[in-house]
Each structure stands twice: as C-alpha cells, then as structure tokens.
Design a protein around this motif. Structure first.
Motif, short mmCIF file in Angstrom:
data_model
loop_
_atom_site.label_atom_id
_atom_site.label_comp_id
_atom_site.label_asym_id
_atom_site.label_seq_id
_atom_site.Cartn_x
_atom_site.Cartn_y
_atom_site.Cartn_z
N MET A 180 -5.49 3.71 2.31
CA MET A 180 -4.16 3.03 1.98
C MET A 180 -3.31 3.52 3.02
O MET A 180 -3.47 4.33 3.98
CB MET A 180 -3.71 4.17 0.86
N PRO A 181 -2.43 2.40 3.54
CA PRO A 181 -1.33 2.71 4.26
C PRO A 181 -0.46 3.94 4.24
O PRO A 181 -0.20 4.40 3.14
CB PRO A 181 -0.40 1.46 4.27
N ALA A 182 -0.15 4.52 5.28
CA ALA A 182 0.43 5.82 5.08
C ALA A 182 1.97 5.66 4.65
O ALA A 182 2.17 6.70 3.81
CB ALA A 182 0.96 6.37 6.70
N ALA A 198 6.59 -2.92 -3.27
CA ALA A 198 6.06 -3.00 -1.62
C ALA A 198 4.50 -2.53 -1.60
O ALA A 198 3.91 -2.88 -0.81
CB ALA A 198 7.01 -2.33 -0.69
N ALA A 199 4.07 -1.40 -2.44
CA ALA A 199 2.97 -0.96 -2.31
C ALA A 199 1.73 -2.04 -2.60
O ALA A 199 0.74 -1.96 -2.05
CB ALA A 199 2.81 0.33 -3.48
N ARG A 254 -4.75 0.59 -7.48
CA ARG A 254 -4.74 2.05 -6.85
C ARG A 254 -3.66 2.39 -6.05
O ARG A 254 -3.25 3.48 -6.05
CB ARG A 254 -6.20 2.08 -6.06
N ALA A 255 -3.26 1.32 -5.37
CA ALA A 255 -1.91 1.53 -4.64
C ALA A 255 -0.93 1.98 -5.40
O ALA A 255 0.10 2.75 -5.32
CB ALA A 255 -1.48 0.27 -3.69
N LEU A 256 -0.66 1.26 -6.45
CA LEU A 256 0.37 1.69 -7.34
C LEU A 256 0.31 2.80 -8.03
O LEU A 256 1.13 3.58 -8.30
CB LEU A 256 0.24 0.39 -8.48
#
Length: 393
Positions: free
Chosen positions: A1-3, A115-116, A127-129
């Motif tokens: 995942m992005p920081a 945005a996520a 998963r990002a959410l």
C-alpha cells in the motif's frame, strides 16, 4: 500500500479517538466543568451531528478542491479544535468546538476513503479502504481504553492535548506522503453546485439508506448494551467491560474481513451475506439473553458484522459514484458516513421506544427487523440495476 494510506489511517485514529474517548471521560468532564453528566453525554451527539453534516454537504462544496488541501485543512481543524477542547472553560464551549471538529471529521473520512481507492489498482481498493477505516476501529478498541486510563491518571484535558499532537503528526505525514493531485473541476461556483447535486443521485441515496438501516440495526441494541447485560443477562460490570473489549477487537477483524471480501468476491453478494449474518446475530442476542458466555461471543460477532458491512457499503457507494458521478466520488463516501451517523442516532431512539412500549429484552428484535429491511432494499435495488443494465444494452 502507498504510505499515504497508512497516514490516512493514523489521522482516522486521531479523529476516532476525539469522537469516542468522551464516553470514558464523562464523569471527569462533568466534575471539572460542574455540569450534569446527562448534558455532558451530548458531547458525543454534538460531534456525530457535525460529522453527519460535514461528510456529505461540506465535502460536496469542496469536491473541486485538491484532496491534499482538503485533508490537510481537516486535520489542522482537528489539531486546533483539540487544543481548544482541552482548554474549554464551560460545557457550551466544549460542545460548540466538538460540533465544528465533527464537521472536519466527516470531510476527512469521506475524502480519505475516496482517495485511498484511487491510489491503488481496483483489485486492492477494498483492502486500501479497510486500512483507512481500521484507524477508527483501533481508536475504539485501543485508544478509548487507553485515553480513559490516562484521563483518570492525569486529566481529561491531557487526553485532548495528546490528540492535538497526533494530528500534527498526521499533517506532517500528509505533507510528505500525499501525492499532489489535480483539481477535477476548475470553476469554484459550478463545482460546488454540482457537488451538492451529486448528493441527490437516487442510486447513491438508496445505498446510503441501507447504511442507515445497518446502523439502526446495530445501535438499537448496542446503545443499550450496558443495561441489557446488567438487567436482562444479569451480569456484573466485569462482563460488560469484557463485552466492550470484544466488540472493539472484533470490529478490527470485521474491518479487515470487509476489505478482503470486497476484493475476493462480488460486493453485493458479500453485503447480502453480511446482512443475513447481522440478522441472525441479533436474533441470537435475543435468544441467549440469559447466557453470559454466548452473549459475549455474539457481542463480538456483532462488531465483525457491522464493521465488515461499513467497509463493503463504502466501497459500493464509491463504485456507484465512479459510474454515475465520477468527478464527485468523494461525495459518495461522505453520504455513507452521514448515513451511518444518522442511523446510529435513530437506532438509539428506536431502542428507547422499544424499551418504553415493549421491553428492554426486545431491543435485539428491533435491530433484526431493521437488518431484514436492509436485505430487502438491497435486493430490490440490485434487481432494478440489472433491469436498467438490460434496457441500456
């Protein structure tokens, strides 16, 4: 995942702690401000009302801004507001500040959720959410007990000062890790008006209504979990504390489960299964009301069901928005947050009516009825969407 997504989660933790920690500090705040505890309890409602208003409406008004700027301003509002809360001389000042911070909370969670999902490929959006939302569940499971302890050790004012420090850390993380996006709408006036119009899209409103029903189902019971366990199940405070801890821990598991299901299978099918599980869970709470151990397990699984559905419904709304109103997808996340907050308030009201006109033991049945209604609405909407798809093709 992005920081940046982990930074969103940190900020969500700070916002969630600001909202929920008051529950463990009510007595200390009431004594310090010389106010009735019943009125101090409205500090939670004031914050939730701000989040319910800020999430859809303010997000719509600023939807044409860059995400980076919105998130930084919302987090700065939390930092300043936390310091003002820690210095509040009266309850009125505290309530006013909490309402304003609640506005920022709603905006932050709406924009960060949207945005996520855009910072990763579609296969990892669930998963990002869940990573973003896990900040809120960690605040409930870990932050609130820790904040309550620190408040009893030092002062409730120190807790809000610590939240202010957390928000500063979140702002630094946003500055360093958040990509510099480009505003999607150039005209401020037109962008704001179109953002407001986006709130009224019928498909989004129906999905938001399902979210409200899920909150009603869950919080018609959970609002009164303390008297239910003590009077119906007939257990002591230790069992109540265990139930609250299990709910918080299982909320984290539910959040992660929702993200996994969203990426692994059809979102609508996942929501339908989770709603059926929620219905059975609430019926179980009614059926084993006199059995402490099964009650504890079902309170835990209630946290799993609710927070899995929160993640799934948020993703469903975002995908609908990307289809129907792609330039204003953050508004959909705001609508979702507002629906859950309003549903929480309505759930408490319906639970109170159930106690008044039926009995305390009957409140899980009220929740189960709302969950069944949510299943019906989801099925009807899904059928309607298929019909629309067929006619277009």
């Amino acid at each position: 995942m992005p920081a940046a997504i982990y930074v969103f989660s940190l900020c969500a933790f700070a916002f969630g702690l600001s909202e929920f920690v008051v529950a463990g500090l009510l007595t200390a705040i009431a004594d310090d401000l010389d106010a009735p505890i019943s009125l101090v309890g409205t500090a939670i409602a004031a914050y939730a009302l701000g989040a319910a208003i800020g999430a859809p409406f303010i997000t719509a008004l600023v939807a044409h801004w860059r995400d980076r700027h919105i998130l930084l301003l919302a987090t700065a509002l939390l930092g300043v507001g936390s310091l003002l809360m820690s210095a509040s001389p009266t309850l009125v000042v505290l309530l006013a500040v909490r309402f304003v911070v609640g506005l920022g909370h709603g905006v932050f969670m709406a924009v960060a959720s949207d945005a996520a999902t855009r910072l990763v490929d579609p296969q990892r959006s669930g998963r990002a959410l869940s990573v973003v939302w896990i900040g809120l569940t960690l605040a409930l499971a870990i932050g609130v007990p820790l904040g309550t302890y620190l408040g009893s050790l030092w002062s409730w004012r120190v807790v809000f000062m610590a939240i202010g420090v957390l928000s500063v850390g979140g702002m630094l993380g946003l500055v360093l890790c958040m990509p510099r996006g480009v505003a999607e709408v150039e005209s401020t006036g037109a962008g704001a008006w179109k953002g407001i119009q986006a709130i009224t899209h019928p498909q989004l409103l129906i999905t938001a209504g399902i979210g409200a029903l899920v909150s009603i189902a869950t919080f018609s019971f959970f609002t009164f979990v303390s008297p239910y366990l003590q009077q119906v199940t007939a257990v002591g405070v230790q069992w109540l504390s265990m139930g609250m801890l299990l709910f918080g821990i299982c909320a984290i598991a539910g959040n992660l489960l929702g993200g996994f299901l969203a990426d692994a299978m059809d979102v609508d099918r996942s929501i339908r299964l989770a709603l059926v599980a929620l219905t059975l869970n609430l019926l179980g709470l009614y059926g084993v009301a006199s059995m402490p151990v099964p009650m504890m397990l079902l309170i835990g699984t209630l946290g799993i069901c609710f927070f899995a559905i929160v993640t799934l419904l948020t993703l469903r709304l975002l995908r609908q928005a990307q289809r129907f109103i792609p330039a204003y997808s953050s508004v959909a996340a705001g609508l979702n947050i507002a629906s859950f907050n309003l549903g929480t308030a309505l759930g408490g009201a319906l639970g109170g009516l159930t106690i008044s006109y039926a009995s305390l033991a009957s409140i899980p049945l009220t929740g189960a009825s709302a969950a069944v209604l949510a299943v019906m609405v989801l099925s009807l909407q899904g059928r309607r969407m298929k019909e629309l798809g067929s006619s277009l093709s």
